[in-house]
Design an enzyme around this catalytic site. Sequence first.
Site, PDB file in Angstrom:
ATOM      1  N   ASP A 446       4.091   6.790   7.461  1.00 19.25           N
ATOM      2  CA  ASP A 446       5.066   6.795   6.297  1.00 19.25           C
ATOM      3  C   ASP A 446       6.519   6.560   7.100  1.00 19.25           C
ATOM      4  OD1 ASP A 446       6.725   5.598   3.729  1.00 19.25           O
ATOM      5  OD2 ASP A 446       5.482   7.067   3.592  1.00 19.25           O
ATOM      6  N   HIS A 448       9.342   4.872   4.957  1.00 25.85           N
ATOM      7  CA  HIS A 448      10.015   4.467   4.071  1.00 25.85           C
ATOM      8  C   HIS A 448      11.054   5.622   4.054  1.00 25.85           C
ATOM      9  CE1 HIS A 448       7.449   1.731   3.150  1.00 25.85           C
ATOM     10  NE2 HIS A 448       8.294   0.374   2.391  1.00 25.85           N
ATOM     11  N   SER A 499       0.561   8.548   1.761  1.00 25.97           N
ATOM     12  CA  SER A 499       1.529  10.143   2.085  1.00 25.97           C
ATOM     13  C   SER A 499       0.994  11.565   1.455  1.00 25.97           C
ATOM     14  CB  SER A 499       2.589   9.815   1.501  1.00 25.97           C
ATOM     15  OG  SER A 499       2.985   8.664   2.606  1.00 25.97           O
TER      16      SER A 499
END
Length: 913
Positions: A446, A448, A499
Amino acid sequence: MVKKTKMSTIIKPYLRLSGLEPLIVRPETNFINVGERTNVTGSKKFARLIREDKYEEALSVARQQVESGAQVIDVNMDDALLEGVSAMTTFLNLVQAEPDIARIPIMIDSSKFEIIEAGLKCVQGKCIVNSISMKEGEAKFIEQAFICKSYGASVVVMAFDEVGQADTKARKVEICHRAYKILTEQVGYDPQDIIFDPNIFAVATGIEEHNNYAVDFIEATREIKRLMPLAKISGGVSNVSFSFRGNDHVRETIHSVFLYYAIKAGMDMGIVNAGQLVVYDEIEPKLRDLVEDVLLNRNNDNNEATEALINFAETVKAKGKVEVKDEAWRNEPVEKRMSHALINGITDYIDVDTEEARQKYPKPLDVIEGPLMDGMNIVGDLFGAGKMFLPQVVKSARVMKKAVAVLTPYIEQEKEDRKQAHIAAGTVNQEAAGAAKILLATVKGDVHDIGKNIVGVVLGCNGYDIIDLGVMVPADKILSEAKKHNVDIIGLSGLITPSLDEMVYIGREMKRQNIDIPLLIGGATTSRMHTAVKIAPEYDNGVVHVLDASRSVTVAGSLLSKEQKPAFLSGIKAEYIKLKEDFGNKKVVKNYLKFGDAQLNGADIKWDNFTPVIPTFTGTKIFKNYDLAEIAEYIDWQPFFIAWELHGKFPQILTDEVIGKEATKLYNDAKALLKKIIDEKWLSAVGVIGFWPANRTAPDTIDLDNGGSTVQLEFLRQQIKKAPGQPNLSLADFIAPANFPKQDHLGAFSVTIEGIEPHIKKFEAALDDYNKITLQALADRLAEAFAELLHAKTRKEYWGYATDEHLSNEDLIQEKYLGIRPAPGYPACPDHTEKYKLFDLLGGKEATGITLTESLAMYPASSVCGWYFANPDSKYFGVGKIEKDQVVDYATRKKMPLEEIERWLRPVLEYDA
């Protein structure tokens, strides 16, 4: 002999409203106050009570409005966190059972007509609908007007048409007159039941085009009443004074002066806090003159009247507090100066003040633990109380970091001196334990991290030592770093669905390795339910879901307090066990079609009447270094504010009574940074689009012809049972079947914003989290804007199926265009693994530089991809929950193991895989 008709039997054309009691608006009737506090966007207290399902308590807000003199109450439930129809229905039903409230008429206020219609079903007497307009065209306007009339409601008509909101006198009169003719001649409305809202906008904004807004409203009111004497005029009065939010005394004066002139011109009613109006004649003469100059646009060349009122406002005593002049705080003792700088985010003097404090205190560490932490404690308290907002807190953190940077060399030198002294004396050097340490990481796969960065800043502001490992951090690194630094809490963040599985794995590993520290879970895809059902059972030493940055401080404080921790974790554990039990025991209503039946109920598209438009090219077209200035024109600003935890519709958020001031500051800062990004070419935009011949070869399968080789795309279908006549949609429905005689096409795109890293490092080196987070949020907005721009060019040029399109940016945000651009991983096509095919078709990393992580997140993080469907019947939808028979079929079509595809589809599975 002719019998005379008694005058009392003649029903005069007055606006007649009612709750339990009538309200008849006669010529001699004074201004009608519409209470504004039963509006979730107008009252923080009311919004909180509604969100917490405390409807009975919320009735007290309505009661207070009635007691303060409101003759109508405005009820609005437009909030992204509310189910508006249910909230409106529940509250209005309760209101009807309270005679002291229900005696006055209700104004049902919403931007969503389904909520208005729900409210109409609840009220007794004759209510007002607020509002309808021609912004979606005459047909929609007439349809909604007929519905309102069928319920016997009067209507507020906004001065808004297909072109946009009316801001000049001429536009206001033109739109209102057009709407009047439609309502009276086509719908059959009585003129007296029509209420116009010609739009009250803020004055004294510093923008010259805004200076005449109050005059335009007043003069438009005068002309509307001349043309349509029986119609009524209303408006949201508080809008006019938004430039002075925070200074209630000046705002109340502006409202009173505005109403004085607007009522004389013919304004009949308005949404205003009835308990906060001052008498025109009792206003201080100097302030009244200055306000009149602004409202009536007198003596306002080069904004002179505006500047005069702003300067005067700074000296006015605002009910119990004095507005402090700009530099007066510099005369305070150094501790107060530092506190003021922290609270207001002022970095200009912090180096000088910190050095002065260092010389005043025995040790440099005393400055941190004394005045700096005292100031940050105030910031924390204000933030927790909702009196400061996230952008302000991040600015406070910037001040704190700069102060600490001044002190750090002295602290390090003291440590070294003590170390050498201990070495010389042969004693052990034991440093103090210091602040509690919190490790933060975005999990493997991930990319972000804006939310995580914000949480780190907020926790840092509250005295915690933050160790941020960044993005794409594998479990072994998270746990090894936690041990190495002896951290007190681990915080995990994630945005994409895979996630969630990684967080479950990390919890399991923490248990296996006998780690005994609390685990915080946060991020867009996470939830309290998922944490309770999937993560908490894997780890016994404290798992807590944290909704947003503002909650992280309270949670961390509870976990790090020896007194609070046992009870806090015990309560969380009991809550999560109950959630897990409820989840396991919930009775799922098997309201699903068999998959085969769902496929037979697809979209009913009349293919015989369809002529597909052929794109101007097939294959791909790459765009390098696209003009950022052009892209910026397509920015949707609302998600930018959401990233900063400021919620509201843009641009209305800029004039919101609660958060408008800070939202405006943030917006101005962002626009300034955006200009710098564009002018100095900090970032570059790269994109690629492509089109290929396409046919539907099976109910949910599309074959693309990629230069002679076939690429098979697989899609999922809605499986929940629908009402009769409603289809179970799949994206495949929107491509012509293989036996269709004309060739159909499918498109795809990917865009990215590159070059952010060196500028992020620069802001990190400058200890400037505020601009770092703003830059990240702007890069995300530019990526989305680039996707919007290329879609517009695709519709009008490259594919050309909507060559005559003329849409505003607001229209684009509201998706009023033909065709759709759904993205893999999102509701209409929730399977991320189809991204592999999309990226291969578009040329992979070589085309744009975008790479896919093992969890199929895109890197750089500011990237967007998706499919282009041109069929005029195509529309956005969510697949929703699906049953196992479809998943088995899907896995077979994709030639993937069932267990693997279930992992990717877990959020949409009707069953627990």
